[in-house]
Structures are given as C-alpha cells and as structure tokens.
Scaffold this motif. Structure first.
Motif, short mmCIF file in Angstrom:
data_model
loop_
_atom_site.label_atom_id
_atom_site.label_comp_id
_atom_site.label_asym_id
_atom_site.label_seq_id
_atom_site.Cartn_x
_atom_site.Cartn_y
_atom_site.Cartn_z
N LEU A 35 0.84 -1.20 0.00
CA LEU A 35 0.00 0.00 0.00
C LEU A 35 0.87 1.24 0.00
CD1 LEU A 35 -2.67 -0.97 2.70
CD2 LEU A 35 -2.84 -1.22 0.21
N ASN A 36 0.53 2.18 -0.87
CA ASN A 36 1.24 3.46 -0.93
C ASN A 36 2.76 3.28 -1.00
OD1 ASN A 36 -1.35 4.40 -0.70
ND2 ASN A 36 -1.05 5.43 1.25
N GLY A 37 3.19 2.25 -1.73
CA GLY A 37 4.62 2.03 -1.95
C GLY A 37 5.35 1.24 -0.89
N GLU A 38 4.64 0.78 0.16
CA GLU A 38 5.27 0.00 1.23
C GLU A 38 4.47 -1.25 1.49
OE1 GLU A 38 5.63 2.28 4.79
OE2 GLU A 38 7.24 3.52 3.99
N TRP A 39 5.15 -2.28 2.01
CA TRP A 39 4.42 -3.47 2.45
C TRP A 39 3.63 -3.11 3.70
CZ3 TRP A 39 3.53 -7.05 -0.80
CH2 TRP A 39 4.43 -7.27 -1.83
N SER A 40 2.46 -3.71 3.83
CA SER A 40 1.59 -3.40 4.95
C SER A 40 1.20 -4.69 5.66
CB SER A 40 0.33 -2.69 4.45
OG SER A 40 -0.52 -3.62 3.78
N ASP A 41 0.47 -4.54 6.76
CA ASP A 41 -0.11 -5.70 7.42
C ASP A 41 -1.60 -5.83 7.07
OD1 ASP A 41 -0.95 -3.55 8.92
OD2 ASP A 41 -0.35 -4.39 10.85
N LEU A 42 -2.04 -5.14 6.01
CA LEU A 42 -3.38 -5.36 5.47
C LEU A 42 -3.29 -6.60 4.59
CD1 LEU A 42 -6.29 -4.29 5.35
CD2 LEU A 42 -5.64 -3.13 3.22
N THR A 43 -4.00 -7.62 4.98
CA THR A 43 -3.84 -8.95 4.39
C THR A 43 -5.10 -9.41 3.71
OG1 THR A 43 -2.31 -9.47 6.21
CG2 THR A 43 -3.19 -11.33 4.95
N ALA A 44 -4.94 -9.90 2.50
CA ALA A 44 -6.04 -10.55 1.79
C ALA A 44 -5.95 -12.04 2.11
CB ALA A 44 -5.92 -10.33 0.29
N THR A 45 -7.09 -12.62 2.47
CA THR A 45 -7.12 -14.06 2.74
C THR A 45 -8.06 -14.72 1.74
OG1 THR A 45 -8.87 -13.82 4.41
CG2 THR A 45 -6.58 -13.80 5.20
N PHE A 46 -7.64 -15.89 1.31
CA PHE A 46 -8.39 -16.66 0.31
C PHE A 46 -8.51 -18.10 0.76
CE2 PHE A 46 -6.17 -13.34 -1.97
CZ PHE A 46 -7.08 -12.88 -2.90
N ASP A 47 -9.58 -18.73 0.35
CA ASP A 47 -9.67 -20.19 0.36
C ASP A 47 -9.42 -20.61 -1.08
OD1 ASP A 47 -10.39 -20.57 3.09
OD2 ASP A 47 -12.42 -19.93 2.61
N VAL A 48 -8.78 -21.74 -1.26
CA VAL A 48 -8.56 -22.29 -2.59
C VAL A 48 -9.42 -23.54 -2.67
CG1 VAL A 48 -6.85 -23.15 -4.24
CG2 VAL A 48 -6.20 -21.39 -2.57
N VAL A 49 -10.39 -23.54 -3.58
CA VAL A 49 -11.36 -24.63 -3.63
C VAL A 49 -11.36 -25.30 -5.01
CG1 VAL A 49 -12.82 -23.59 -1.86
CG2 VAL A 49 -13.27 -23.12 -4.25
N ARG A 50 -11.77 -26.55 -5.00
CA ARG A 50 -11.88 -27.31 -6.24
C ARG A 50 -13.20 -26.97 -6.92
NH1 ARG A 50 -7.72 -30.44 -6.39
NH2 ARG A 50 -6.73 -31.09 -4.47
N ARG A 51 -13.09 -26.53 -8.18
CA ARG A 51 -14.28 -26.23 -8.98
C ARG A 51 -13.95 -26.51 -10.44
NH1 ARG A 51 -16.56 -24.24 -4.82
NH2 ARG A 51 -17.16 -22.14 -4.35
N HIS A 52 -14.90 -27.12 -11.13
CA HIS A 52 -14.81 -27.28 -12.58
C HIS A 52 -13.50 -27.93 -13.02
CE1 HIS A 52 -18.22 -24.62 -12.23
NE2 HIS A 52 -17.45 -23.66 -11.76
N GLY A 53 -13.04 -28.92 -12.28
CA GLY A 53 -11.83 -29.65 -12.65
C GLY A 53 -10.53 -28.94 -12.34
N GLY A 54 -10.57 -27.87 -11.57
CA GLY A 54 -9.37 -27.15 -11.21
C GLY A 54 -9.51 -26.51 -9.85
N LEU A 55 -8.65 -25.57 -9.57
CA LEU A 55 -8.69 -24.82 -8.31
C LEU A 55 -8.99 -23.36 -8.60
CD1 LEU A 55 -5.46 -26.20 -6.58
CD2 LEU A 55 -7.81 -26.95 -6.21
#
Length: 136
Positions: free
Chosen positions: A106-126
């Motif tokens: 963010l704004n040119g620096e690494w931050s501790d604002l974190t995006a979290t994702f689940d990775v799920v199986r769909r349509h023969g892939g992830l």
C-alpha cells in the motif's frame, strides 16, 4: 436476459504453492491498476464483495469507516513496494483445505493489510475464493 459473470481464474488441480501465489499476485496487479471489478472477476467472491466495497476497505486500511486522520491507501505494484513490515505471502495446506494469506503493498510500502483466500476445487481445477481483507 441472463448475464453471466466471466469465469474466475482457474488453476490446475495439482497447483503448486508458487502457482497459487502467482494467481494472487495477478489479483494484486489488477488492484494496483485500480481495476477492482477486474480483480473480482479473477476470483470468486460472495455477493457482498463489490468493486466499491473492495476499494473502500483498501482505502480505509481494512475498514469501511474512513481513517480518523483522513489517510487513504491504495494498492501499489508489488515490485515497487519498499519498507514496511516484511510481507507475509503464505499458502497453508491442511488435508483438503488450502488457505492463502497475502500482505498487500500500500502506498509504496508493504503493509499488514492482508487478503485471505480459500482455494477450492471447482470445474476440474482450483479457484481462489476471496475471504477477507483485514489487518493481521
């Protein structure tokens, strides 16, 4: 008339952690271009995630409420981020469950604002499923 949403980015069913993180980086690049709608096309997200909500949560550092001091934030290209806390980009596997944490630049620096994702199986892939964007 039925309007279909374009398909989310699909990874191979046996994707390595590096491939998963590369997919998240593509999502971050879309955010850095301020293409919030395009970023949401790359992943699956619940109906509450709209381009405007995603923009607001990032601008307000993980909140829907503005910062008290008036500061705003935007995602910058990962390759240009300098300083800030060391970024955490991790894939965690537990049985069939795959989760991802990715700290945002963010704004040119690494931050501790974190995006979290689940990775799920769909349509023969992830596919990546956006869970949250918050301070960790």
């Amino acid at each position: 008339m039925l309007v279909r949403k374009p398909a989310s980015m699909r990874l191979p069913p046996d994707a390595a952690d590096s491939q998963i993180l590369d997919a998240v980086r593509a999502w971050v690049v879309a955010l850095a271009a301020e293409d919030y709608a395009g970023a949401l096309v790359l992943v699956e997200a619940g109906p509450h995630w709209t381009p405007e909500l995603l923009r607001t949560v990032i601008a307000n550092y993980g909140s829907i409420e503005p910062m008290r001091d008036g500061s705003t934030y935007r995602v910058t290209p990962p390759g240009s981020a300098r300083g800030g806390p060391p970024p955490r980009h991790a894939v965690a596997r537990a049985g069939d469950r795959i989760s991802v944490w990715f700290d945002l630049p963010l704004n040119g620096e690494w931050s501790d604002l974190t995006a979290t994702f689940d990775v799920v199986r769909r349509h023969g892939g992830l596919v990546l499923v956006l869970d949250d964007v918050h301070v960790m």
